[in-house]
Design a protein around this motif. Structure first.
Motif, PDB file in Angstrom:
ATOM      1  N   GLY A 174      -3.651   1.916  -7.816  1.00 49.57           N
ATOM      2  CA  GLY A 174      -4.688   0.957  -8.171  1.00 49.57           C
ATOM      3  C   GLY A 174      -4.144  -0.170  -9.075  1.00 49.57           C
TER       4      GLY A 174
ATOM      5  N   LYS B  77       4.181   1.263  -1.094  1.00 47.12           N
ATOM      6  CA  LYS B  77       5.007   1.224  -2.323  1.00 47.12           C
ATOM      7  C   LYS B  77       4.237   1.721  -3.541  1.00 47.12           C
ATOM      8  CE  LYS B  77       6.425  -3.052  -2.535  1.00 47.12           C
ATOM      9  NZ  LYS B  77       7.049  -4.313  -2.863  1.00 47.12           N
TER      10      LYS B  77
ATOM     11  N   ALA C 179       0.836  -1.208   0.000  1.00 47.28           N
ATOM     12  CA  ALA C 179       0.000   0.000   0.000  1.00 47.28           C
ATOM     13  C   ALA C 179       0.870   1.257   0.000  1.00 47.28           C
ATOM     14  CB  ALA C 179      -0.938  -0.027   1.202  1.00 47.28           C
TER      15      ALA C 179
ATOM     16  N   TYR D 294       4.547 -12.622  -9.966  1.00 49.52           N
ATOM     17  CA  TYR D 294       3.770 -11.746 -10.849  1.00 49.52           C
ATOM     18  C   TYR D 294       3.904 -10.316 -10.353  1.00 49.52           C
ATOM     19  CZ  TYR D 294       0.153 -10.062 -13.938  1.00 49.52           C
ATOM     20  OH  TYR D 294      -0.524  -9.374 -14.909  1.00 49.52           O
TER      21      TYR D 294
HETATM   22  P1  ADP Z   1       5.884  -7.011  -5.297  1.00 48.21           P
HETATM   23  O1  ADP Z   1       7.107  -7.476  -4.669  1.00 48.21           O
HETATM   24  O2  ADP Z   1       6.031  -6.672  -6.729  1.00 48.21           O
HETATM   25  O3  ADP Z   1       5.194  -5.976  -4.539  1.00 48.21           O
HETATM   26  P2  ADP Z   1       3.564  -8.522  -4.657  1.00 48.21           P
HETATM   27  O4  ADP Z   1       3.266  -9.962  -4.805  1.00 48.21           O
HETATM   28  O5  ADP Z   1       3.475  -7.981  -3.310  1.00 48.21           O
HETATM   29  O6  ADP Z   1       4.955  -8.274  -5.320  1.00 48.21           O
HETATM   30  O7  ADP Z   1       2.575  -7.742  -5.584  1.00 48.21           O
HETATM   31  C1  ADP Z   1       2.340  -8.163  -6.888  1.00 48.21           C
HETATM   32  C2  ADP Z   1       1.917  -7.004  -7.748  1.00 48.21           C
HETATM   33  O8  ADP Z   1       0.623  -6.521  -7.396  1.00 48.21           O
HETATM   34  C3  ADP Z   1       2.792  -5.832  -7.627  1.00 48.21           C
HETATM   35  O9  ADP Z   1       3.867  -5.907  -8.520  1.00 48.21           O
HETATM   36  C4  ADP Z   1       1.853  -4.684  -7.977  1.00 48.21           C
HETATM   37  O10 ADP Z   1       1.832  -4.474  -9.367  1.00 48.21           O
HETATM   38  C5  ADP Z   1       0.520  -5.164  -7.544  1.00 48.21           C
HETATM   39  N1  ADP Z   1       0.084  -4.582  -6.240  1.00 48.21           N
HETATM   40  C6  ADP Z   1       0.122  -5.170  -5.055  1.00 48.21           C
HETATM   41  N2  ADP Z   1      -0.397  -4.366  -4.092  1.00 48.21           N
HETATM   42  C7  ADP Z   1      -0.764  -3.244  -4.706  1.00 48.21           C
HETATM   43  C8  ADP Z   1      -1.379  -2.029  -4.243  1.00 48.21           C
HETATM   44  N3  ADP Z   1      -1.687  -1.789  -2.980  1.00 48.21           N
HETATM   45  N4  ADP Z   1      -1.635  -1.062  -5.177  1.00 48.21           N
HETATM   46  C9  ADP Z   1      -1.328  -1.275  -6.470  1.00 48.21           C
HETATM   47  N5  ADP Z   1      -0.748  -2.403  -6.976  1.00 48.21           N
HETATM   48  C10 ADP Z   1      -0.465  -3.368  -6.075  1.00 48.21           C
END
Ligand code: ADP
Length: 560
Positions: A488, A459, A457, A502
């Motif tokens: 989003g 990042k 959230a 992913y």
């Molecule tokens: P990462 O290490 O890339 O954060 P995650 O498995 O935690 O890997 O998340 C996968 C993907 O989901 C992220 O690369 C991002 O694109 C998307 N994502 C996750 N949480 C959020 C969020 N709060 N807002 C927007 N995109 C998100």
């Protein structure tokens, strides 16, 4: 059997009748022969008296239709013959009866006619003057007698035959009737012929043995049905022509059939060609194995031949669901490829920096920035390895971690506090609302869930944005929600963000450090708690991810 007895009785009756007929005929013939001989002797004696008294005058007017009288002189010359002219007749001296009469006073003999149908009986008496008087009569042979009596014999034979048939029929039916009425279900209760007792006893013994064997078979069948009925794998037993002998419920469901298919050819039950191919291989004597699709899932079909007495007598098909196994294998393969790929990037960077530093090409004022680069890449690798370790730990079920009474709010609070610095650096406000919320759970995993969601959230947010973390207790579940005002997630990515490695927006992902494993860890940890994840997100408007945990254990308890 009735026919056989009937035939035997008829044959025996016929034989007895024929023997009796021959015996009676023979006895009658010998009796009549004796009577005839006595009569002939008496007549000869009487006629001899007459001739001695009257001489040749005795023959005047003598009429003997059935007998022949011959008077012979002592030298054999025929003096008189009642049926022929004496002058034309040959000398009779050598005739047997004449010889006997001349020497002993009485002579008797018999001679067969040329056709053997008749014989002549002779009786001769010597008279006082030395001449001989001979009487002869003819006698029919037995054959002639039979021919003569043929009509009454035929009638008697016919009557005897009819009588024999009727009696034989009634008798054979009466003999067979008790056999037909035998109660073979209860052989010991029969009161039939004494001779049948050992047979009936034996049948009773064999019936008991069969009953015992049938009970044993039934028991075995029940055991087999119970075992195969509770199997998740499909099992089909077939004979050597491919006919189904036994099928368990799991196989029925897989092959879209029911137990009525027993006795039918497998080909008519299911037309899957690959299934047929493995089956025909097994029926040829070679065990075969193949993975086939059935009902949107993948099944491994093991076909083994059943060999008895050196010959293939059938086959067993075993259908094992390998969908998860195959998926896991694919995932493992992809995972290895992804790990190698993800590690390669920071390693290449570290190695490049190291090489430049080693060669002394880096200006002294740039050394610090190179060091920073090496450090951050190394940190990235550490994070990646940590995430991989967490994930594989979860894959193994995290059984070493103990469930305990925890406060979800306190866990969220710890995560928020540890990320406060990072939020501030990103220009994002981080808030926590809620109150102490007890639940049964694994504190380490719940901590990881909260930390990962909050980290994302922050990042994927924008400067000046906010992150709101809330912990609530509902009727059936406790819920942790992390909502942000960030970038989003586009609709097309939403279904995939929980997959391993992913990462959503590639251009953005490059700028934001991450491993692509955070949400996979969240998903796994939630699954282990039996919880569920709800995602709602719209590009540019922010994201809210809520995880709920069932609280049946926590119900009616106060946290304290
Ligand atoms: P990462 O290490 O890339 O954060 P995650 O498995 O935690 O890997 O998340 C996968 C993907 O989901 C992220 O690369 C991002 O694109 C998307 N994502 C996750 N949480 C959020 C969020 N709060 N807002 C927007 N995109 C998100």
């Amino acid at each position: 059997m009735t026919k056989r007895i009937f035939r035997s009785i008829c044959l025996a009756a016929g034989a007895v009748f024929l023997a009796s007929l021959i015996l009676i005929m023979g006895m009658l013939y010998s009796y009549f022969s004796r009577v005839q001989r006595t009569q002939l002797r008496t007549q000869t004696a009487l006629a001899a008296c007459g001739v001695e008294n009257l001489g040749a005058d005795y023959f005047d007017g003598l009429d003997l239709p059935s007998n022949r009288v011959t008077w012979i002189s002592p030298d054999g010359t025929v003096l008189y013959d009642s049926q022929a002219d004496a002058r034309d007749m040959e000398n009779h001296l050598q005739r047997e009866e004449i010889q006997q009469a001349l020497s002993t006073g009485w002579g008797e003999s018999q001679r067969w006619s040329v056709t053997l149908l008749e014989r002549s009986l002779y009786a001769a008496k010597r008279l006082e003057d030395g001449s001989v008087l001979r009487f002869s009569t003819s006698q029919n042979s037995v054959l002639t007698l039979l021919l003569g009596m043929s009509q009454p014999i035929v009638i008697v034979c016919f009557l005897a035959l009819i009588l024999s048939i009727v009696l034989a029929m009634r008798l054979s039916r009466r003999i067979v009737a008790p056999l037909n009425e035998l109660d073979l279900d209860d052989p010991a209760e029969n009161e039939c012929y004494e001779e049948l007792t050992p047979l009936l006893r034996r049948i009773r013994g064999q019936q008991k043995e069969l009953q015992l064997q049938a009970d044993r078979l039934r028991q075995k069948q029940n055991e087999l049905t119970a075992v195969t009925g509770s199997m998740r794998e499909g099992m089909v037993l077939l004979n050597k022509s491919g006919m189904i002998l036994s099928i368990n419920p799991a196989a029925c469901a897989l092959l879209d059939t029911d137990r009525r298919c027993v006795g039918r050819d497998l080909l008519t039950v299911n037309r899957n060609l690959e299934l047929q191919a493995v089956l025909s291989k097994a029926l040829d004597g070679t065990a075969a194995e193949r993975t086939i699709p059935l009902h949107d899932r993948r099944f491994q079909v093991d076909a083994s031949p059943v060999v008895s007495g050196g010959e293939v007598s059938g086959a067993v098909l075993l259908l094992i669901d390998v969908t998860e196994k195959e998926q896991a294998e694919t995932m493992r393969r992809e995972f290895t490829a992804n790990v190698s790929h993800e590690l390669r990037t920071p390693l290449t960077s570290i190695s490049g920096c190291g090489e430049l530093l080693k060669s002394g090409l880096v200006k002294p004022e740039d050394v610090a920035s190179f060091g920073e680069n090496i450090y951050s890449e190394a940190q990235r690798m550490v994070r990646l390895v940590d995430d991989i370790i967490s994930l594989s730990h979860l894959d193994e079920g995290a059984e070493d971690l103990k469930r305990e009474r925890v406060d979800l709010y306190a866990i969220a609070q710890t995560a928020v506090q540890s990320l406060a610095g990072r939020a501030e650096a990103a220009g994002v406000t981080l808030e926590l609302t809620g109150r102490p919320t007890p639940m049964e759970g694994i504190p380490q995993l719940l901590g990881e869930i909260a930390a990962n969601l909050c980290d994302n959230a922050i990042k994927y947010n924008r400067p000046g944005g906010w992150v709101r973390v809330s912990v609530e207790s509902g009727k059936d579940a406790v819920r942790l929600t992390v909502a942000d005002s960030g970038i989003g997630i586009p609709q097309e990515h939403q279904a995939h963000i929980f997959e391993r490695f992913y990462r959503g927006d590639k251009s953005r992902s490059k700028a934001v450090s991450g491993t692509g494993l955070g949400l996979s860890i969240v998903k796994h940890a939630v699954q282990i708690h039996g919880g569920k994840i709800d995602l709602s997100s719209a590009p540019g408007r922010g994201t809210a991810i809520a995880v709920s945990f069932p609280i049946e254990q926590a119900k009616n308890r106060t946290f304290g």
